[in-house]
Structures are given as structure tokens and as C-alpha cells.
Design an enzyme around this catalytic site. Structure first.
Site, PDB file in Angstrom:
ATOM      1  N   GLY A   8      -1.380   6.989  -2.238  1.00  0.00           N
ATOM      2  CA  GLY A   8      -1.275   5.598  -1.806  1.00  0.00           C
ATOM      3  C   GLY A   8      -1.618   4.642  -2.928  1.00  0.00           C
ATOM      4  N   ALA A   9      -0.708   3.695  -3.192  1.00  0.00           N
ATOM      5  CA  ALA A   9      -0.963   2.677  -4.229  1.00  0.00           C
ATOM      6  C   ALA A   9      -1.225   1.332  -3.569  1.00  0.00           C
ATOM      7  CB  ALA A   9       0.202   2.612  -5.212  1.00  0.00           C
ATOM      8  N   ASN A  34       3.003   7.283  -4.278  1.00  0.00           N
ATOM      9  CA  ASN A  34       3.207   6.149  -3.361  1.00  0.00           C
ATOM     10  C   ASN A  34       4.636   6.181  -2.842  1.00  0.00           C
ATOM     11  OD1 ASN A  34       1.951   3.750  -2.226  1.00  0.00           O
ATOM     12  ND2 ASN A  34       3.497   2.584  -3.336  1.00  0.00           N
ATOM     13  N   GLU A 165      -4.409 -15.701  11.001  1.00  0.00           N
ATOM     14  CA  GLU A 165      -3.848 -16.108   9.704  1.00  0.00           C
ATOM     15  C   GLU A 165      -2.334 -16.291   9.807  1.00  0.00           C
ATOM     16  OE1 GLU A 165      -5.429 -13.569   6.557  1.00  0.00           O
ATOM     17  OE2 GLU A 165      -7.163 -14.911   6.455  1.00  0.00           O
ATOM     18  N   ALA A 308      -9.624  -5.081   2.572  1.00  0.00           N
ATOM     19  CA  ALA A 308      -9.285  -4.835   1.167  1.00  0.00           C
ATOM     20  C   ALA A 308     -10.556  -4.841   0.318  1.00  0.00           C
ATOM     21  CB  ALA A 308      -8.315  -5.912   0.683  1.00  0.00           C
ATOM     22  N   GLN A 309     -11.436  -5.782   0.635  1.00  0.00           N
ATOM     23  CA  GLN A 309     -12.729  -5.862  -0.085  1.00  0.00           C
ATOM     24  C   GLN A 309     -13.438  -4.514  -0.095  1.00  0.00           C
ATOM     25  OE1 GLN A 309     -16.125  -8.535   0.492  1.00  0.00           O
ATOM     26  NE2 GLN A 309     -14.735  -9.890   1.577  1.00  0.00           N
TER      27      GLN A 309
HETATM   28  P1  FAD Z   1      -3.033  -0.126   2.073  1.00  0.00           P
HETATM   29  O1  FAD Z   1      -3.232  -1.430   1.445  1.00  0.00           O
HETATM   30  O2  FAD Z   1      -2.440  -0.024   3.428  1.00  0.00           O
HETATM   31  O3  FAD Z   1      -2.163   0.757   1.057  1.00  0.00           O
HETATM   32  C1  FAD Z   1      -1.675   2.032   1.403  1.00  0.00           C
HETATM   33  C2  FAD Z   1      -0.590   2.383   0.409  1.00  0.00           C
HETATM   34  O4  FAD Z   1      -0.158   3.712   0.703  1.00  0.00           O
HETATM   35  C3  FAD Z   1       0.639   1.491   0.490  1.00  0.00           C
HETATM   36  O5  FAD Z   1       1.112   1.238  -0.798  1.00  0.00           O
HETATM   37  C4  FAD Z   1       1.647   2.347   1.286  1.00  0.00           C
HETATM   38  O6  FAD Z   1       2.976   2.045   0.969  1.00  0.00           O
HETATM   39  C5  FAD Z   1       1.268   3.742   0.827  1.00  0.00           C
HETATM   40  N1  FAD Z   1       1.585   4.768   1.802  1.00  0.00           N
HETATM   41  C6  FAD Z   1       1.348   4.736   3.135  1.00  0.00           C
HETATM   42  N2  FAD Z   1       1.750   5.893   3.703  1.00  0.00           N
HETATM   43  C7  FAD Z   1       2.245   6.660   2.709  1.00  0.00           C
HETATM   44  C8  FAD Z   1       2.776   7.988   2.668  1.00  0.00           C
HETATM   45  N3  FAD Z   1       2.871   8.736   3.762  1.00  0.00           N
HETATM   46  N4  FAD Z   1       3.165   8.468   1.481  1.00  0.00           N
HETATM   47  C9  FAD Z   1       3.059   7.727   0.345  1.00  0.00           C
HETATM   48  N5  FAD Z   1       2.543   6.476   0.325  1.00  0.00           N
HETATM   49  C10 FAD Z   1       2.145   5.955   1.488  1.00  0.00           C
HETATM   50  N6  FAD Z   1      -8.586  -7.554   4.036  1.00  0.00           N
HETATM   51  C11 FAD Z   1      -9.392  -8.375   3.316  1.00  0.00           C
HETATM   52  O7  FAD Z   1     -10.402  -7.910   2.752  1.00  0.00           O
HETATM   53  N7  FAD Z   1      -9.122  -9.708   3.178  1.00  0.00           N
HETATM   54  C12 FAD Z   1      -8.017 -10.279   3.707  1.00  0.00           C
HETATM   55  O8  FAD Z   1      -7.806 -11.482   3.554  1.00  0.00           O
HETATM   56  C13 FAD Z   1      -7.136  -9.456   4.466  1.00  0.00           C
HETATM   57  N8  FAD Z   1      -5.995  -9.967   4.983  1.00  0.00           N
HETATM   58  C14 FAD Z   1      -5.125  -9.147   5.667  1.00  0.00           C
HETATM   59  C15 FAD Z   1      -3.948  -9.707   6.154  1.00  0.00           C
HETATM   60  C16 FAD Z   1      -3.048  -8.903   6.859  1.00  0.00           C
HETATM   61  C17 FAD Z   1      -1.767  -9.504   7.375  1.00  0.00           C
HETATM   62  C18 FAD Z   1      -3.344  -7.527   7.068  1.00  0.00           C
HETATM   63  C19 FAD Z   1      -2.376  -6.672   7.836  1.00  0.00           C
HETATM   64  C20 FAD Z   1      -4.518  -6.974   6.577  1.00  0.00           C
HETATM   65  C21 FAD Z   1      -5.421  -7.777   5.866  1.00  0.00           C
HETATM   66  N9  FAD Z   1      -6.620  -7.254   5.341  1.00  0.00           N
HETATM   67  C22 FAD Z   1      -7.465  -8.057   4.614  1.00  0.00           C
HETATM   68  C23 FAD Z   1      -6.923  -5.828   5.482  1.00  0.00           C
HETATM   69  C24 FAD Z   1      -6.439  -5.093   4.221  1.00  0.00           C
HETATM   70  O9  FAD Z   1      -5.104  -5.432   3.938  1.00  0.00           O
HETATM   71  C25 FAD Z   1      -6.552  -3.577   4.369  1.00  0.00           C
HETATM   72  O10 FAD Z   1      -7.875  -3.246   4.750  1.00  0.00           O
HETATM   73  C26 FAD Z   1      -6.203  -2.904   3.061  1.00  0.00           C
HETATM   74  O11 FAD Z   1      -4.847  -3.124   2.744  1.00  0.00           O
HETATM   75  C27 FAD Z   1      -6.476  -1.415   3.075  1.00  0.00           C
HETATM   76  O12 FAD Z   1      -6.234  -0.930   1.793  1.00  0.00           O
HETATM   77  P2  FAD Z   1      -5.821   0.579   1.561  1.00  0.00           P
HETATM   78  O13 FAD Z   1      -5.774   0.808   0.091  1.00  0.00           O
HETATM   79  O14 FAD Z   1      -6.663   1.467   2.396  1.00  0.00           O
HETATM   80  O15 FAD Z   1      -4.380   0.706   2.189  1.00  0.00           O
HETATM   81  P1  NAD Z   2      -8.237  -6.578  14.671  1.00  0.00           P
HETATM   82  O1  NAD Z   2      -8.582  -5.287  15.288  1.00  0.00           O
HETATM   83  O2  NAD Z   2      -9.248  -7.245  13.809  1.00  0.00           O
HETATM   84  O3  NAD Z   2      -7.804  -7.631  15.796  1.00  0.00           O
HETATM   85  C1  NAD Z   2      -6.958  -7.275  16.853  1.00  0.00           C
HETATM   86  C2  NAD Z   2      -7.233  -8.174  18.039  1.00  0.00           C
HETATM   87  O4  NAD Z   2      -6.317  -7.814  19.082  1.00  0.00           O
HETATM   88  C3  NAD Z   2      -8.647  -8.027  18.596  1.00  0.00           C
HETATM   89  O5  NAD Z   2      -9.222  -9.296  18.755  1.00  0.00           O
HETATM   90  C4  NAD Z   2      -8.447  -7.293  19.904  1.00  0.00           C
HETATM   91  O6  NAD Z   2      -9.406  -7.641  20.895  1.00  0.00           O
HETATM   92  C5  NAD Z   2      -7.040  -7.775  20.295  1.00  0.00           C
HETATM   93  N1  NAD Z   2      -6.386  -6.854  21.223  1.00  0.00           N
HETATM   94  C6  NAD Z   2      -6.311  -5.500  21.146  1.00  0.00           C
HETATM   95  N2  NAD Z   2      -5.656  -4.996  22.195  1.00  0.00           N
HETATM   96  C7  NAD Z   2      -5.277  -6.053  22.956  1.00  0.00           C
HETATM   97  C8  NAD Z   2      -4.580  -6.179  24.172  1.00  0.00           C
HETATM   98  N3  NAD Z   2      -4.110  -5.126  24.832  1.00  0.00           N
HETATM   99  N4  NAD Z   2      -4.393  -7.412  24.678  1.00  0.00           N
HETATM  100  C9  NAD Z   2      -4.850  -8.516  24.019  1.00  0.00           C
HETATM  101  N5  NAD Z   2      -5.533  -8.439  22.879  1.00  0.00           N
HETATM  102  C10 NAD Z   2      -5.740  -7.231  22.338  1.00  0.00           C
HETATM  103  O7  NAD Z   2      -6.871  -6.302  13.868  1.00  0.00           O
HETATM  104  P2  NAD Z   2      -6.106  -7.155  12.772  1.00  0.00           P
HETATM  105  O8  NAD Z   2      -6.272  -8.603  13.018  1.00  0.00           O
HETATM  106  O9  NAD Z   2      -4.762  -6.569  12.702  1.00  0.00           O
HETATM  107  O10 NAD Z   2      -6.885  -6.797  11.436  1.00  0.00           O
HETATM  108  C11 NAD Z   2      -6.861  -5.441  10.943  1.00  0.00           C
HETATM  109  C12 NAD Z   2      -7.970  -5.277   9.916  1.00  0.00           C
HETATM  110  O11 NAD Z   2      -7.667  -6.078   8.782  1.00  0.00           O
HETATM  111  C13 NAD Z   2      -9.338  -5.729  10.417  1.00  0.00           C
HETATM  112  O12 NAD Z   2     -10.339  -4.882   9.923  1.00  0.00           O
HETATM  113  C14 NAD Z   2      -9.487  -7.105   9.826  1.00  0.00           C
HETATM  114  O13 NAD Z   2     -10.844  -7.436   9.575  1.00  0.00           O
HETATM  115  C15 NAD Z   2      -8.709  -6.987   8.535  1.00  0.00           C
HETATM  116  N6  NAD Z   2      -8.163  -8.302   8.187  1.00  0.00           N
HETATM  117  C16 NAD Z   2      -8.982  -9.123   7.494  1.00  0.00           C
HETATM  118  C17 NAD Z   2      -8.536 -10.381   7.173  1.00  0.00           C
HETATM  119  C18 NAD Z   2      -9.449 -11.297   6.416  1.00  0.00           C
HETATM  120  O14 NAD Z   2     -10.501 -10.839   5.967  1.00  0.00           O
HETATM  121  N7  NAD Z   2      -9.100 -12.551   6.244  1.00  0.00           N
HETATM  122  C19 NAD Z   2      -7.240 -10.803   7.553  1.00  0.00           C
HETATM  123  C20 NAD Z   2      -6.432  -9.929   8.280  1.00  0.00           C
HETATM  124  C21 NAD Z   2      -6.911  -8.668   8.595  1.00  0.00           C
END
Ligand code: FAD
Ligand code: NAD
Length: 391
Positions: A8-9, A34, A165, A308-309
Site C-alpha cells: 500500500g502506497a 500498490n 467535510e 492519516a496523522q
Molecule cells: P490509505 O491512505 O487508505 O492507503 C492505502 C493504499 O493502499 C492506497 O494507495 C490504496 O490504493 C492501496 N491499496 C489498497 N488495497 C490494495 C490492494 N489490495 N493491493 C494493492 N494496493 C492496495 N485523516 C486525518 O488525519 N486528517 C484528515 O483531515 C482526514 N481527512 C479524511 C478525509 C476523507 C474524505 C477520508 C475518507 C479520510 C480522511 N482521513 C483523515 C483519514 C485518512 O485518510 C486515513 O486514516 C488514511 O488514509 C489511512 O492511511 P493508510 O496509509 O492506512 O491507508
Molecule cells: P466515522 O466513523 O468517523 O463517522 C461515520 C458516522 O456515520 C458516525 O457518526 C456514525 O454514527 C454514523 N453512522 C454509522 N452508521 C449509521 C447509520 N446506520 N445511520 C446513520 N448514521 C450512521 O467515519 P468517517 O467520517 O468516514 O471517517 C473515517 C475515519 O477517517 C475516521 O477515523 C475519521 O476520524 C477519519 N477522518 C478524519 C478527518 C479529519 O481529521 N478531518 C476527516 C475525515 C475522516
């Protein structure tokens, strides 16, 4: 020569590769697998889904971003054979390893809710974010000819960080889309449906209320304490109550990669509770980082959230511990110091509790700047080659 395979990258995998590649005099082969040739900033996927950013603004070429001594393989991991120390790939030959870092990340969670997979638009990678944007735009455009009010109705499922967001970006862009696609802004209806009673409970209540009011003032209606029980093609159901909409965004949470369950790990929602040095119980050569790992916070015993942090911090510990193992030294425990909790509400505002040189509660433009600084820092923390930056 020891062979280290990183799966995973994303944040965890890129950071591990960077940290290992810069260790001097380490006789290792480093392989990074990846499924795509590009890395995407998952933390900005909601912006692509709402159309406030283009995919190329949040992606970069993995091969160009890592140290040339890291061998990059573009393939899909299908299974890890822990006992044979072998990774199976969809297309290529299996890879053997001496050390493994599994950072395969997250997938969308539906909790088995009927119709969620078929009728909801998740935001979990570039393809799904682009598809969600296209559906949103096509549906809004369609109103001009259909006059179907559901074309102007959007339901966002869940009110976690991703939903909030996304809503921030959506309301920011809505008036521009109304002009471009020629639909009446005052007929747009955006509902956010959350099972738990409180929106943004992780923030100080005053900040949470400010964030909720900001979105309400921009046209979002929150329905807290409203569990979703079914998703129909044109409506989200909470028991007998229907929330009609032709765009249903599915953001109710995440679980780890399905490869975890497929490989027979002892797991819950595809996350594995790791040892305090992030290795896997019974497999000291194997480390899990990021969203596939479940790490108890020693101060309260609860699992850290998946962010991500934390993925980046875990990658540092996993890389150090692999080096320690190779050199016959003791591994160290994972310790996490959070930078804080930051939530954007569109490109220009947000709310944040920042832990840097004190504890700061921020709202508005300052919170937005803090969020961007943390996000931009993470890009520089992942890449090895200068010049790889988002546009
Ligand atoms: P990922 O970032 O999911 O990376 C996994 C990698 O593995 C990807 O490149 C994928 O393509 C690859 N991969 C997956 N499956 C396979 C496979 N089978 N074979 C090969 N490659 C594969 N966290 C924060 O701290 N701050 C934020 O502001 C924040 N905002 C977010 C906003 C959104 C919309 C979402 C969805 C999440 C957010 N998060 C945030 C959470 C954060 O993005 C995740 O916790 C983080 O990406 C996890 O990092 P990771 O390296 O574990 O996996
Ligand atoms: P989450 O689990 O944080 O939020 C999902 C929400 O959906 C929860 O409030 C939950 O109660 C609700 N939910 C679940 N089942 C439901 C149902 N049946 N009906 C109605 N509501 C329901 O998931 P996320 O927002 O996708 O975030 C995923 C991860 O990524 C989390 O760990 C989050 O902290 C992280 N993230 C962080 C940031 C940031 O730091 N700015 C931004 C995006 C995501």
C-alpha cells in the site's frame, strides 16, 4: 540481504518506504506494492467528490516520489500467507519477504444495511470520488429537463468527519453549480442523517455548535438520532421515515482492507489489534500500520481513531522497529502525540482544536489555515524527491 515488502502506497506505506530508504548502511531490498501507479491524498477525497478539487491536485506518481532504491510494483495484493511469509498478487508472481509492513488502508463500511452498496455513493478512493462527483453533477443538471424535485435533493449518510467535510465543500460549490447547470438554488435540499444524538461530539460543544450552525446557515438540515435502516434507489429510510433524494452520499464509516480477513488474521472489521511495537502477535517480522491496524491508546485503553496523522506516526515506529530487528536490537513501543483535531467546512473555514505549543480552539479562517498546514506537512512527510508537491 533482508527483503522488506511494504503493502500500500497510502500515508502509512509511503512514509515507511521513505524512512527505511534513508537509513544508511542497511543491507536491504525494499519493495513497495500498490494497486495504482499513483498515490492519492485520502484526506482530500471529499473535495474531489464535491468538485472543489480535481484528481490531479491530490495525486502524485509513486515511482517519482520514492527513493530510487525502493522497487515499486504496481499490482493488487490478494492475500498474505503469514506462515510462508509470502504475498499473493492478482497479476504477478507471489512475493516472499523477510519483513512485511501491511498498510493496505480503508474501505467503505455499510454495516450490511440493505441497499447501501447499490444506491449509495461512497468516497474511498479516486475512482469513487470521481464517480460521486459525476453523479451529483449529472443529477443536478438533469433537473432542467426532468423538473423532478428529487434531482435537487441530496442526502449525506452519517455525520462523521468525512460527511461534515464533504458538506462543507458541497455548500461552498452549490451556488456556482446552480449557475452552471441552471437550476433554482432555493429548491436545493440537503439532509444529513446521523444515528447518534450529537453532531461533532469530538469537539468542544461551542465549536461543534458553531460548525453545525455554519452548515445549517448554508442549507444543510441535520437529523441526529436517526439511524439509517435501508437505502432505496431514490430514498434513505430510517425505519418508516423516508428521506427522498436522487443523490445519496454514503459516508457512515470505514473498515480495513478486505485482504486482512481474506488472509485469515484475527481481526474485527478488518483491523488487527497489534502488539505495542506494532508487530503482529506471533509474527515479529510483520508490522501493521494505518487503517488496518487497531492500536489501543495506553491512556484510556480505547483504540485510536483511523487517521492519516496516526498512520504516519505508526509508519515511523514500524520502520524503526524493522531496523532494530535487523540489527538484533530491542523494538520500541508506539507513542502517539496528536497535533489536534481539525475539520474543514469548505475551502475557507473550519473548526479545530490544535495541540501545538498549547491547546488552541480555532474556528473560521484560522482553523482552515491550520488544517491546510497539517495536510501540506503530510505531503512533505511522504515523499523522498523534492519537487513532488500538489499543485
Ligand atoms: P490509505 O491512505 O487508505 O492507503 C492505502 C493504499 O493502499 C492506497 O494507495 C490504496 O490504493 C492501496 N491499496 C489498497 N488495497 C490494495 C490492494 N489490495 N493491493 C494493492 N494496493 C492496495 N485523516 C486525518 O488525519 N486528517 C484528515 O483531515 C482526514 N481527512 C479524511 C478525509 C476523507 C474524505 C477520508 C475518507 C479520510 C480522511 N482521513 C483523515 C483519514 C485518512 O485518510 C486515513 O486514516 C488514511 O488514509 C489511512 O492511511 P493508510 O496509509 O492506512 O491507508
Ligand atoms: P466515522 O466513523 O468517523 O463517522 C461515520 C458516522 O456515520 C458516525 O457518526 C456514525 O454514527 C454514523 N453512522 C454509522 N452508521 C449509521 C447509520 N446506520 N445511520 C446513520 N448514521 C450512521 O467515519 P468517517 O467520517 O468516514 O471517517 C473515517 C475515519 O477517517 C475516521 O477515523 C475519521 O476520524 C477519519 N477522518 C478524519 C478527518 C479529519 O481529521 N478531518 C476527516 C475525515 C475522516
Amino acid at each position: 540481504m533482508a527483503k522488506i515488502v511494504i503493502l500500500g502506497a497510502g500515508y502509512g506505506g509511503m512514509r515507511t518506504a521513505k524512512q527505511l530508504a534513508k537509513v544508511n548502511n542497511l543491507d536491504v531490498e525494499i519493495v513497495l506494492v500498490n494497486k495504482n501507479p499513483y498515490h492519492y491524498q485520502s484526506t482530500e477525497l471529499h473535495e474531489v467528490a464535491a468538485g472543489t478539487k480535481e484528481p490531479d491536485q491530490i495525486t502524485f506518481d509513486v515511482r517519482k516520489a520514492v527513493d530510487p532504491k525502493v522497487k515499486v510494483i504496481i499490482d493488487e495484493v490478494t492475500k498474505v500467507d503469514q506462515d510462508a511469509k509470502k504475498v499473493e498478487l492478482k497479476n504477478g508472481e507471489p512475493l516472499t519477504y523477510d519483513y512485511l509492513v501491511n498498510a493496505l488502508g480503508f474501505e467503505s463500511e455499510t454495516f450490511g444495511i440493505k441497499g447501501a452498496d447499490e444506491n449509495g455513493w461512497p468516497i474511498l478512493d479516486i475512482n469513487t470520488a470521481v464517480a460521486a462527483r459525476k453523479h451529483l453533477e449529472d443529477t443536478l443538471k438533469n433537473y432542467k429537463t426532468s423538473h423532478d424535485e428529487n434531482d435537487l435533493r441530496i442526502v449525506v449518510c452519517g455525520a462523521g468527519f468525512t460527511s461534515i467535510e464533504y458538506l462543507g465543500e458541497l455548500v461552498y460549490r452549490m451556488s456556482e453549480m446552480a449557475k452552471e447547470f441552471d437550476f433554482p438554488l432555493d429548491k436545493v435540499k440537503i439532509d444529513c442523517i446521523e444515528a447518534t444524538p450529537k453532531i461533532l461530539p469530538m469537539f468542544d460543544p461551542k465549536l461543534a455548535d458553531w460548525g453545525v450552525k455554519f452548515l445549517e446557515d448554508h442549507g444543510v438540515t441535520f437529523h441526529a438520532g436517526t439511524p439509517i435502516t435501508e437505502v432505496k434507489p431514490n430514498a434513505v429510510m430510517s425505519n418508516d421515515t423516508a428521506f427522498p433524494a436522487n443523490t445519496i452520499i454514503w459516508t457512515t464509516g470505514v473498515h480495513g482492507s478486505h485482504v486482512i480477513a481474506d488472509s485469515g488474521y484475527d481481526q474485527k472489521r478488518n483491523r488487527v489489534v497489534v502488539e505495542d511495537d506494532l508487530s503482529v502477535n506471533g509474527h515479529p517480522e510483520e508490522f501493521l500500520v494505518g487503517d488496518v491496524s487497531a492500536v489501543p491508546n495506553p491512556s484510556n485503553g480505547r483504540l485510536y481513531p483511523t487517521t492519516a496523522q496516526i498512520s504516519i506516526a505508526e509508519a515511523d515506529t514500524a520502520a524503526d522497529n524493522i531496523v532494530a530487528r535487523i540489527n538484533g536490537k530491542e523494538t520500541k513501543k508506539f507513542v502517539f502525540k496528536s497535533l489536534g483535531t481539525l475539520c474543514s467546512l469548505g475551502p475557507k473555514t473550519g473548526i479545530a482544536e490544535v495541540d501545538m505549543g498549547g491547546h488552541w480552539k480555532l474556528k473560521g479562517a484560522k482553523a482552515s489555515v491550520a488544517k491546510k498546514l497539517v495536510a501540506d506537512r503530510s505531503v512533505t512527510e511522504l515523499t523522498d524527491v523534492s519537487g513532488i508537491m500538489k499543485e
